[in-house]
Design a protein around this motif. Structure first.
Motif, PDB file in Angstrom:
ATOM      1  N   GLY A   1       0.783  -1.227   0.000  1.00  0.00           N
ATOM      2  CA  GLY A   1       0.000   0.000   0.000  1.00  0.00           C
ATOM      3  C   GLY A   1       0.809   1.268   0.000  1.00  0.00           C
ATOM      4  O   GLY A   1       0.340   2.307   0.475  1.00  0.00           O
ATOM      5  N   GLN A   2       2.015   1.226  -0.577  1.00  0.00           N
ATOM      6  CA  GLN A   2       2.889   2.383  -0.550  1.00  0.00           C
ATOM      7  C   GLN A   2       3.172   2.994  -1.921  1.00  0.00           C
ATOM      8  O   GLN A   2       3.590   4.134  -1.994  1.00  0.00           O
ATOM      9  N   CYS A   3       2.927   2.231  -3.023  1.00  0.00           N
ATOM     10  CA  CYS A   3       3.466   2.698  -4.313  1.00  0.00           C
ATOM     11  C   CYS A   3       2.422   2.995  -5.383  1.00  0.00           C
ATOM     12  O   CYS A   3       2.755   3.603  -6.391  1.00  0.00           O
ATOM     13  N   SER A   4       1.196   2.544  -5.256  1.00  0.00           N
ATOM     14  CA  SER A   4       0.087   2.799  -6.192  1.00  0.00           C
ATOM     15  C   SER A   4       0.149   1.997  -7.492  1.00  0.00           C
ATOM     16  O   SER A   4      -0.698   2.178  -8.364  1.00  0.00           O
ATOM     17  N   ALA A   5       1.136   1.099  -7.643  1.00  0.00           N
ATOM     18  CA  ALA A   5       1.240   0.347  -8.898  1.00  0.00           C
ATOM     19  C   ALA A   5       0.004  -0.501  -9.170  1.00  0.00           C
ATOM     20  O   ALA A   5      -0.346  -0.737 -10.324  1.00  0.00           O
ATOM     21  N   CYS A   6      -0.661  -0.980  -8.109  1.00  0.00           N
ATOM     22  CA  CYS A   6      -1.820  -1.865  -8.297  1.00  0.00           C
ATOM     23  C   CYS A   6      -3.149  -1.113  -8.207  1.00  0.00           C
ATOM     24  O   CYS A   6      -4.210  -1.741  -8.076  1.00  0.00           O
ATOM     25  N   LYS A   7      -3.118   0.205  -8.307  1.00  0.00           N
ATOM     26  CA  LYS A   7      -4.350   1.002  -8.213  1.00  0.00           C
ATOM     27  C   LYS A   7      -5.311   0.627  -9.328  1.00  0.00           C
ATOM     28  O   LYS A   7      -4.940   0.538 -10.499  1.00  0.00           O
ATOM     29  N   SER A   8      -6.554   0.372  -8.968  1.00  0.00           N
ATOM     30  CA  SER A   8      -7.593  -0.028  -9.912  1.00  0.00           C
ATOM     31  C   SER A   8      -8.904   0.643  -9.517  1.00  0.00           C
ATOM     32  O   SER A   8      -8.971   1.338  -8.492  1.00  0.00           O
ATOM     33  N   PHE A   9      -9.959   0.412 -10.316  1.00  0.00           N
ATOM     34  CA  PHE A   9     -11.244   1.067 -10.061  1.00  0.00           C
ATOM     35  C   PHE A   9     -12.314   0.016  -9.780  1.00  0.00           C
ATOM     36  O   PHE A   9     -12.486  -0.935 -10.550  1.00  0.00           O
ATOM     37  N   LEU A  10     -13.028   0.188  -8.684  1.00  0.00           N
ATOM     38  CA  LEU A  10     -14.091  -0.742  -8.301  1.00  0.00           C
ATOM     39  C   LEU A  10     -15.361  -0.400  -9.069  1.00  0.00           C
ATOM     40  O   LEU A  10     -15.959   0.664  -8.863  1.00  0.00           O
ATOM     41  N   LEU A  11     -15.766  -1.305  -9.949  1.00  0.00           N
ATOM     42  CA  LEU A  11     -16.979  -1.095 -10.731  1.00  0.00           C
ATOM     43  C   LEU A  11     -18.230  -1.535  -9.982  1.00  0.00           C
ATOM     44  O   LEU A  11     -19.286  -0.904 -10.081  1.00  0.00           O
ATOM     45  N   ASP A  12     -18.101  -2.641  -9.219  1.00  0.00           N
ATOM     46  CA  ASP A  12     -19.273  -3.166  -8.531  1.00  0.00           C
ATOM     47  C   ASP A  12     -18.820  -4.096  -7.414  1.00  0.00           C
ATOM     48  O   ASP A  12     -17.794  -4.780  -7.530  1.00  0.00           O
TER      49      ASP A  12
END
Length: 350
Positions: free
Chosen positions: A42-53
């Motif tokens: 949880g430090q680098c944002s590489a896996c940032k994604s968007f929750l659709l549902d």
């Protein structure tokens, strides 16, 4: 036993199952789906994604990785996310070929086969895997190595290209008082057992690209880049490539003979060592193609347009942080820049 839910990733249409007591990212690893990731903490944002549902709850993370307003909009960090219903997630950063070529993450126990000094503060660690461990990795990936006697781990990239011979090779910088790296100087001996988990990482050559390659690294950051160069030499690629390597002084350089041998096998490859603090008489002639100053300074001086290049960065956070805006100014598209940012656990640790 915790409940299990379906997780669907768009726009690639891949579906996995995730238990409530594991993160979505760990569930993907377990099922051989390699999503974009970095620190896994949880430090680098590489896996940032968007929750659709669906219902996702996140464990504690840094707001540098995910700002409050992004969280409010529906963005999540997959390394911190737990699914509490069937969910649908839109991947923000992804490479579909890489996702589908993923390898399952395994826990294995290896033995120390060799431990040698490469420089005054960098060691070569070679480990032997147990027979028929089933462990595989792509060149450029890394594993988590458990710190003996603790529940902590440190992450290190493999410098070799495969585990076919049952060996893993690491290039590790020793830090005074380092929880793991300190053991390389006094603590680990041949035959000792080490617990590993992996492979992780997306710092791999994109097979579908034939663009010119620009590698930038420093110190022990040579490990994954060396793996990629060895892979290129083995395959006999004709892609043009240059490697800018940052070090303080001449005594911080290593593997020069092998890099010269790689250049002989790959006519389109150049190695550019960059010394930032002091250099021998006649430098850069002594290295054939060296530079003085920071590695980013050399990059700026020698590269005018990176629009049609794939750029790979590996090194400590200050180097990566300095290089990224420079690459943008030189025209490198964000989707063609790949980086492996070392994280130092604490000032006195590795």
């Amino acid at each position: 036993m915790s409940d299990t839910h379906k997780v669907r990733f768009e726009p690639v249409g891949i579906e996995i199952e995730a238990a409530e007591d594991e993160t979505v990212l760990d569930a993907a690893f377990r099922q051989g789906v390699t999503l974009m990731h970095g620190c896994k903490e949880g430090q680098c944002s590489a896996c940032k994604s968007f929750l659709l549902d669906g219902d996702i709850q996140m464990r504690r993370y840094s707001t540098f990785a995910l700002a409050d307003y992004e969280s409010d909009e529906g963005y999540v960090l997959l390394c911190r996310s737990h699914a509490y219903s069937d969910v649908e997630i839109e991947l923000v950063n992804y490479d579909e070929d890489m996702i589908r070529s993923g390898l399952p993450v395994l826990d294995v126990t290896a033995r120390v086969a060799a431990l040698d000094d490469l420089t005054h503060d960098i060691s070569l660690l070679r480990l032997t895997l147990p027979e028929q461990s089933g462990f595989r990795f792509h060149p450029g990936q890394y594993v988590d190595i458990g710190v003996p006697g603790t529940d902590e781990h440190r992450s290190f990239s493999m410098a070799n290209t495969s585990a076919a011979d049952g060996q893993l090779e690491f290039i590790i910088k020793r830090y005074p008082g380092g929880r793991f790296s300190g053991l390389l100087e006094d603590g680990l001996t041949v035959g000792d057992r080490l617990d590993l988990k992996g492979p992780f990482g997306t710092f791999t050559l994109r097979a579908g690209s034939d663009r010119r390659l620009v590698f930038v690294g420093g110190g022990a950051g040579m490990a994954p880049i060396l793996a990629l160069l060895r892979q290129m030499a083995d395959s006999g690629t004709d892609r043009e490539a240059v490697y800018y390597y940052g070090a303080r002084t001449e005594r911080d350089l290593f593997h020069l003979e092998e890099l010269a041998a790689i250049a002989d096998r790959l006519p389109g490859f150049r190695f550019v060592p960059c010394l930032s603090e002091s250099w021998p008489e006649g430098w850069p002639g002594a290295a054939g193609d060296g530079e003085t100053g920071l590695v980013t300074t050399a990059l700026a001086a020698r590269e005018q347009d990176l629009a049609d290049c794939d750029v790979y960065l590996c090194g400590p956070p200050p180097m990566i942080d300095a290089a990224l805006p420079l690459l943008e100014s030189l025209g490198a598209p964000e989707e063609q820049v790949f980086f492996d940012k070392f994280t130092i656990t604490a000032a006195a640790e590795d």
